[in-house]
Design a protein around this motif. Structure first.
Motif, PDB file in Angstrom:
ATOM      1  N   SER A  54       0.830  -1.202   0.000  1.00  0.00           N
ATOM      2  CA  SER A  54       0.000   0.000   0.000  1.00  0.00           C
ATOM      3  C   SER A  54       0.868   1.256   0.000  1.00  0.00           C
ATOM      4  CB  SER A  54      -0.922  -0.020   1.227  1.00  0.00           C
ATOM      5  OG  SER A  54      -1.662   1.171   1.302  1.00  0.00           O
ATOM      6  N   GLN A  55       1.927   1.236   0.784  1.00  0.00           N
ATOM      7  CA  GLN A  55       2.858   2.368   0.813  1.00  0.00           C
ATOM      8  C   GLN A  55       3.495   2.563  -0.566  1.00  0.00           C
ATOM      9  OE1 GLN A  55       2.251   4.310   3.179  1.00  0.00           O
ATOM     10  NE2 GLN A  55       3.882   4.124   4.662  1.00  0.00           N
ATOM     11  N   ALA A  56       3.881   1.477  -1.202  1.00  0.00           N
ATOM     12  CA  ALA A  56       4.493   1.558  -2.538  1.00  0.00           C
ATOM     13  C   ALA A  56       3.528   2.188  -3.527  1.00  0.00           C
ATOM     14  CB  ALA A  56       4.925   0.172  -3.014  1.00  0.00           C
ATOM     15  N   ARG A  57       2.268   1.768  -3.482  1.00  0.00           N
ATOM     16  CA  ARG A  57       1.274   2.342  -4.397  1.00  0.00           C
ATOM     17  C   ARG A  57       1.080   3.835  -4.144  1.00  0.00           C
ATOM     18  NH1 ARG A  57      -1.155  -2.590  -3.212  1.00  0.00           N
ATOM     19  NH2 ARG A  57      -2.520  -1.603  -1.675  1.00  0.00           N
ATOM     20  N   GLU A  58       1.047   4.220  -2.882  1.00  0.00           N
ATOM     21  CA  GLU A  58       0.875   5.641  -2.553  1.00  0.00           C
ATOM     22  C   GLU A  58       2.058   6.468  -3.057  1.00  0.00           C
ATOM     23  OE1 GLU A  58      -0.663   9.155  -1.488  1.00  0.00           O
ATOM     24  OE2 GLU A  58      -1.715   7.237  -1.508  1.00  0.00           O
ATOM     25  N   VAL A  59       3.260   5.973  -2.875  1.00  0.00           N
ATOM     26  CA  VAL A  59       4.436   6.704  -3.333  1.00  0.00           C
ATOM     27  C   VAL A  59       4.448   6.783  -4.861  1.00  0.00           C
ATOM     28  CG1 VAL A  59       6.961   6.731  -3.362  1.00  0.00           C
ATOM     29  CG2 VAL A  59       5.769   6.189  -1.261  1.00  0.00           C
ATOM     30  N   LEU A  60       3.981   5.744  -5.538  1.00  0.00           N
ATOM     31  CA  LEU A  60       3.896   5.803  -7.003  1.00  0.00           C
ATOM     32  C   LEU A  60       2.870   6.847  -7.456  1.00  0.00           C
ATOM     33  CD1 LEU A  60       4.228   2.045  -7.944  1.00  0.00           C
ATOM     34  CD2 LEU A  60       5.875   3.890  -8.372  1.00  0.00           C
ATOM     35  N   ARG A  61       1.798   7.003  -6.679  1.00  0.00           N
ATOM     36  CA  ARG A  61       0.839   8.070  -7.001  1.00  0.00           C
ATOM     37  C   ARG A  61       1.501   9.436  -6.844  1.00  0.00           C
ATOM     38  NH1 ARG A  61      -2.918   4.319  -4.918  1.00  0.00           N
ATOM     39  NH2 ARG A  61      -2.676   4.999  -2.766  1.00  0.00           N
ATOM     40  N   ALA A  67      13.569  14.512 -11.681  1.00  0.00           N
ATOM     41  CA  ALA A  67      14.352  14.150 -10.494  1.00  0.00           C
ATOM     42  C   ALA A  67      13.438  13.736  -9.346  1.00  0.00           C
ATOM     43  CB  ALA A  67      15.240  15.318 -10.073  1.00  0.00           C
ATOM     44  N   GLU A  68      12.358  14.480  -9.156  1.00  0.00           N
ATOM     45  CA  GLU A  68      11.416  14.158  -8.090  1.00  0.00           C
ATOM     46  C   GLU A  68      10.738  12.815  -8.373  1.00  0.00           C
ATOM     47  OE1 GLU A  68       7.706  16.295  -5.725  1.00  0.00           O
ATOM     48  OE2 GLU A  68       8.457  17.178  -7.583  1.00  0.00           O
ATOM     49  N   LYS A  69      10.361  12.576  -9.620  1.00  0.00           N
ATOM     50  CA  LYS A  69       9.751  11.293 -10.005  1.00  0.00           C
ATOM     51  C   LYS A  69      10.695  10.130  -9.698  1.00  0.00           C
ATOM     52  CE  LYS A  69       6.975  13.111 -13.814  1.00  0.00           C
ATOM     53  NZ  LYS A  69       5.606  12.834 -13.458  1.00  0.00           N
ATOM     54  N   GLU A  70      11.980  10.324 -10.000  1.00  0.00           N
ATOM     55  CA  GLU A  70      12.968   9.268  -9.766  1.00  0.00           C
ATOM     56  C   GLU A  70      13.138   8.979  -8.280  1.00  0.00           C
ATOM     57  OE1 GLU A  70      16.364  10.723 -11.917  1.00  0.00           O
ATOM     58  OE2 GLU A  70      15.651   9.887 -13.809  1.00  0.00           O
ATOM     59  N   VAL A  71      13.110  10.025  -7.470  1.00  0.00           N
ATOM     60  CA  VAL A  71      13.211   9.818  -6.020  1.00  0.00           C
ATOM     61  C   VAL A  71      12.025   8.999  -5.524  1.00  0.00           C
ATOM     62  CG1 VAL A  71      13.125  10.984  -3.773  1.00  0.00           C
ATOM     63  CG2 VAL A  71      14.644  11.840  -5.566  1.00  0.00           C
ATOM     64  N   ALA A  79      10.116   7.014  -7.247  1.00  0.00           N
ATOM     65  CA  ALA A  79      10.197   5.656  -7.803  1.00  0.00           C
ATOM     66  C   ALA A  79      11.166   4.805  -6.984  1.00  0.00           C
ATOM     67  CB  ALA A  79      10.620   5.699  -9.258  1.00  0.00           C
ATOM     68  N   SER A  80      12.262   5.400  -6.559  1.00  0.00           N
ATOM     69  CA  SER A  80      13.240   4.684  -5.740  1.00  0.00           C
ATOM     70  C   SER A  80      12.648   4.304  -4.382  1.00  0.00           C
ATOM     71  CB  SER A  80      14.489   5.552  -5.559  1.00  0.00           C
ATOM     72  OG  SER A  80      15.393   4.943  -4.691  1.00  0.00           O
ATOM     73  N   ILE A  81      11.923   5.225  -3.799  1.00  0.00           N
ATOM     74  CA  ILE A  81      11.275   4.944  -2.513  1.00  0.00           C
ATOM     75  C   ILE A  81      10.243   3.832  -2.673  1.00  0.00           C
ATOM     76  CG2 ILE A  81       9.754   5.908  -0.733  1.00  0.00           C
ATOM     77  CD1 ILE A  81      11.223   8.625  -1.270  1.00  0.00           C
ATOM     78  N   ALA A  82       9.454   3.898  -3.740  1.00  0.00           N
ATOM     79  CA  ALA A  82       8.452   2.864  -3.994  1.00  0.00           C
ATOM     80  C   ALA A  82       9.111   1.495  -4.156  1.00  0.00           C
ATOM     81  CB  ALA A  82       7.628   3.212  -5.228  1.00  0.00           C
ATOM     82  N   GLU A  83      10.228   1.470  -4.853  1.00  0.00           N
ATOM     83  CA  GLU A  83      10.951   0.202  -5.030  1.00  0.00           C
ATOM     84  C   GLU A  83      11.381  -0.368  -3.680  1.00  0.00           C
ATOM     85  OE1 GLU A  83      12.207  -3.097  -6.817  1.00  0.00           O
ATOM     86  OE2 GLU A  83      11.099  -1.474  -7.779  1.00  0.00           O
TER      87      GLU A  83
END
Length: 67
Positions: free
Chosen positions: A9-16, A25-29, A31-35
């Motif tokens: 659920s956390q991964a999905r929220e971070v991807l949103r 750069a922000e998208k990549e950060v 995406a890294s957190i979601a991973e």
């Protein structure tokens, strides 16, 4: 809710959040957190399948209702 479900659920929220990010750069950060959340979810799922569970512990980010 199992740990693996919570981490997914956390991964999905971070991807949103990544989808709403203004810069690459922000998208990549995000995406890294979601991973990272996805990896934690996979590890938790393996532990759950083996019947292992982490001990309950207080969370600093939980609201205690006193303030």
């Amino acid at each position: 809710m199992r740990d693996s479900e919570r981490y997914e659920s956390q991964a999905r929220e971070v991807l949103r959040m990544a989808a709403r990010a203004k810069s690459l750069a922000e998208k990549e950060v995000y995406a890294s957190i979601a991973e990272g959340w996805k990896k934690l979810a996979a590890e938790a799922a393996r532990n759950e399948a083996r019947g292992e569970r982490r001990p309950d512990e207080p969370r600093s980010f939980e609201t205690r209702g006193d303030g």
